[in-house]
Design an enzyme around this catalytic site. Structure first.
Site, PDB file in Angstrom:
ATOM      1  N   GLY A  39       0.773  -1.236   0.000  1.00 14.55           N
ATOM      2  CA  GLY A  39       0.000   0.000   0.000  1.00 14.55           C
ATOM      3  C   GLY A  39       0.801   1.281   0.000  1.00 14.55           C
TER       4      GLY A  39
ATOM      5  CB  THR B 125       1.698   1.080  -5.673  1.00  9.56           C
ATOM      6  OG1 THR B 125       0.984   0.055  -4.961  1.00  9.56           O
ATOM      7  CG2 THR B 125       3.129   0.639  -5.881  1.00  9.56           C
ATOM      8  NE  ARG B 126      -3.368   2.653   0.829  1.00  7.29           N
ATOM      9  CZ  ARG B 126      -2.509   2.978   1.791  1.00  7.29           C
ATOM     10  NH1 ARG B 126      -2.110   4.238   1.919  1.00  7.29           N
ATOM     11  NH2 ARG B 126      -2.037   2.077   2.615  1.00  7.29           N
TER      12      ARG B 126
ATOM     13  CD  GLU C 231      -1.953 -10.688  -0.084  1.00  8.81           C
ATOM     14  OE1 GLU C 231      -2.694 -10.219   0.789  1.00  8.81           O
ATOM     15  OE2 GLU C 231      -1.571 -10.057  -1.087  1.00  8.81           O
TER      16      GLU C 231
END
Length: 670
Positions: free
Chosen positions: A75, A78-79, A141
């Site tokens: 986050g 690049t959010r 992930e």
């Protein structure tokens, strides 16, 4: 000096107030953040809402198992950049997207939900940034994503390298090396190995390298296009099993010349029900990922029959290519649509498929000048009428679809009749007989196969007998679309060929048609353009069996109970029945008390005849043992006569006022 004292005094008075305001602001922020984290634990989609990257009304919670795209990113890096831009593009296209954010998680309890979201998604967008590898969440992930993709080859991973060298990701060098030095203090060797292997695999994939001076919106648009194409590919032909398509696909791909920079149109033509749409869909699924934007428009013919059909078609194409439905709603007329296509659509490298176009389709009135489109774009257009395709451009590459071979036809039929590739042994003969009657037409194979599914053998036997006499109604209706568009003269020629002249030289009946003002030269050409007939070697008429049966069914429907009231009689059995029952005085006289072996009649006005009301025949083909009567009063309008008879010393007398063709054959042994 007095000024300094005054400033110190003011600061001393304001400082406590500033401290109080700061504490109130900080407490409110912490409270809001806590609320966001709680929401994230209840529904993962609320995480995206908390990031403020899209309007709240587009971020309604989705049940797990309904996501199509999973976004994996860190986050803080690049959010508010590529991540939010890409997410907004996907949401606007109604693509169900889960946007994870490693900063907004609360403990490990959410992990099972994350794994479920990953496993239910089809596409994974991984956004690697400078500090990506510092996040254990991102690495965990990624490892699950790689493992799931290896088990499910239909899933794809789309990597974006945001302000980071792909080699650093692939080899864990630079900032990724520093991150792993920290992780080694907290995680075991096996976990580190799995994370590095995942980075190595995904880092080696072809992706997008975003640099500081790149237009992030343009890159997000490209990624969205790949996502859209992949999802369309997965959903396009799910309901139909492709059989015998490989050769068709390869031929059309060859004509598309995908490696050429030129703009190309490929026209697929053939009779109705032959499989043009299926081939176009199969090719579309195969090659669409190679284009920036794609659009597949079915039933163009029906679309153009609607009021404002051109505008409806333009809106469909513009919405698909621009992926903004509301934008197309502003089109008021076809000129406005052409202008949008020229200004906005033509800049993309696109693939557009227009299925089932007819004479009403005008390329320039719908899409504008073909020269406006950028190199590399492709059109695939299907039609029953080859002339529609050949007039699009001199460079249109044509492909005619022929009937299926018996092996593929049997497999297709069995897929619908038995839900397997081959028939049970007890149905093998029946299946092959029905497939032979269908003559390789996929439409007939599918319709009849579905009708016979789980039916008893006696039903199969009855259906086979019926198909030999009367084609299936649904097949007739589909094939009849081409017939209904013909002018009246072309219809008469088509029915004559279907009933009498398959395998016959085209020149002889053409004299008759010309004398009847049927204009055979132009109308035969129209029939060929619509794939309704072919002129085979030695200038003989040829017609697909199913089209022949459709033509004869049109004649049969003229009067289903009384064959002698139809315009044409080609059946030996029905002709003999009329002879025996004296339905037609002329035929009764020709019969001369003995059975004829062959009778074909073409009638302009068929009805029960008497000597005072002569039959209006224009074509007669008959074999008889004896012809000794005077027939000049019975067929005054006869144009074409073919008679095979036993010569008895004198020739029969026919009216020659209107005859243009006379063929007399002497039977063997006479």
């Amino acid at each position: 000096m007095d000024y300094m004292k005054w400033a110190v005094t003011v600061i001393g008075l304001l400082l406590p107030l500033l401290i109080i305001l700061y504490k109130l602001w900080l407490g409110r922020r912490i409270s809001n953040r806590a609320n966001n984290v709680d929401n994230a634990s209840r529904t993962l989609d609320s995480i995206a809402s908390a990031s403020g990257s899209a309007d709240s009304d587009t971020l309604l919670p989705l049940p797990f198992g309904e996501y199509e795209v999973f976004m994996n990113f860190r986050g803080p890096d690049t959010r508010y950049q590529i991540t939010d831009i890409l997410f907004r593009f996907l949401v606007n296209l109604k693509i169900r997207t889960f946007k994870d954010d490693d900063e907004l998680r609360k403990g490990e309890g959410i992990w099972p939900n994350l794994v479920e979201a990953i496993e239910q998604s089809k596409i994974y967008v991984t956004i690697f940034s400078e500090n990506y590898a510092y996040s254990k969440w991102c690495l965990k992930e990624l490892a699950v994503i790689v493992e799931h993709q290896e088990r499910n080859q239909g899933c794809i991973i789309l990597p974006i390298f945001y302000m980071v060298d792909p080699r650093d990701v692939r080899h864990q060098s630079g900032p990724y090396l520093r991150a792993f030095r920290q992780h080694e203090n907290f995680f075991d060797e096996e976990t580190i190995r799995i994370w590095k292997a995942a980075l190595n695999k995904v880092g080696a994939l072809k992706g997008w390298h975003v640099k500081s001076n790149d237009e992030q919106g343009a890159i997000a648009d490209l990624v969205t296009g790949i996502v859209w194409s992949h999802l369309s590919k997965n959903n396009f032909l799910e309901t139909d099993k492709l059989i015998g398509m490989d050769d068709h696909i390869e031929v059309v791909k060859e004509r598309l010349a995908l490696d050429s920079p030129c703009m190309t149109i490929v026209g697929i033509h053939g009779i109705g029900g032959i499989g043009k749409t299926t081939i176009a869909k199969a090719v579309y699924n195969k090659v669409s990922p190679q284009f920036d934007r794609c659009s597949f428009v079915e039933d163009v013919r029906e679309m153009l029959q609607q009021r404002d059909g051109i505008i409806i078609l333009q809106k469909h194409i513009i919405s698909d290519i621009l992926r903004v439905k509301n934008f197309a709603e502003s089109i008021a007329n076809n000129s406005a649509g052409i202008r949008i296509i020229k200004d906005r659509i033509s800049r993309f490298k696109f693939l557009i498929v227009l299925d089932d176009v007819d004479e009403k389709f005008r390329f320039d009135k719908i899409l504008g000048n073909i020269k406006n489109f950028v190199s590399g774009s492709r059109f695939i257009i299907t039609s029953r009428n080859v002339k529609v395709l050949s007039t699009l451009t001199d460079d249109c590459k044509l492909y005619k679809v022929l009937e299926m071979n018996h092996s593929h036809a049997l497999q297709l039929f069995c897929n619908h009749s038995f839900k397997q590739d081959s028939p049970p042994s007890s149905y093998e003969t029946l299946s092959n007989d029905i497939v032979s009657v269908a003559a390789g037409l996929p439409l007939t194979l599918k319709v009849v196969g579905s009708l016979l599914f789980q039916e008893e053998k006696v039903i199969w036997e009855d259906k086979l007998r019926q198909l030999k006499e009367i084609p299936e109604e649904e097949v007739v209706e589909r094939l009849k679309i081409s017939y209904d568009t013909l002018n009246e003269e072309a219809k008469q020629i088509f029915l004559d060929i279907a009933c009498f002249f398959i395998g016959e030289d085209k020149d002889l009946p053409s004299y008759m048609w010309s004398d009847c003002d049927f204009f055979p030269i132009s109308n035969i050409n129209i029939l060929r353009q619509r794939s309704m007939i072919e002129i085979a070697s030695h200038l003989l008429f040829h017609m697909h069996d199913q089209l022949r049966d459709m033509g004869r069914e049109i004649v049969r429907q003229e009067n289903t109970r009384h064959p002698w009231k139809r315009s044409r009689i080609w059946s030996k059995g029905k002709a003999l029945d009329m002879l025996c029952n004296q339905k037609l005085t002329l035929l009764y006289k020709l019969w001369s008390g003995r059975r004829s072996s062959h009778t074909s009649i073409s009638v302009d006005n068929a009805s029960t005849q008497s000597d005072s009301n002569p039959l209006q025949l224009r074509y007669l083909d008959i074999k008889a043992r004896m012809l000794n009567d005077d027939f000049s009063n019975y067929v005054p309008g006869l144009r074409s006569l073919r008679v095979s008879f036993k010569y008895s010393g004198r020739m029969p007398n026919f009216s020659v006022d209107n005859l243009v063709i006379v063929e007399l054959f002497r039977l063997r042994g006479t």
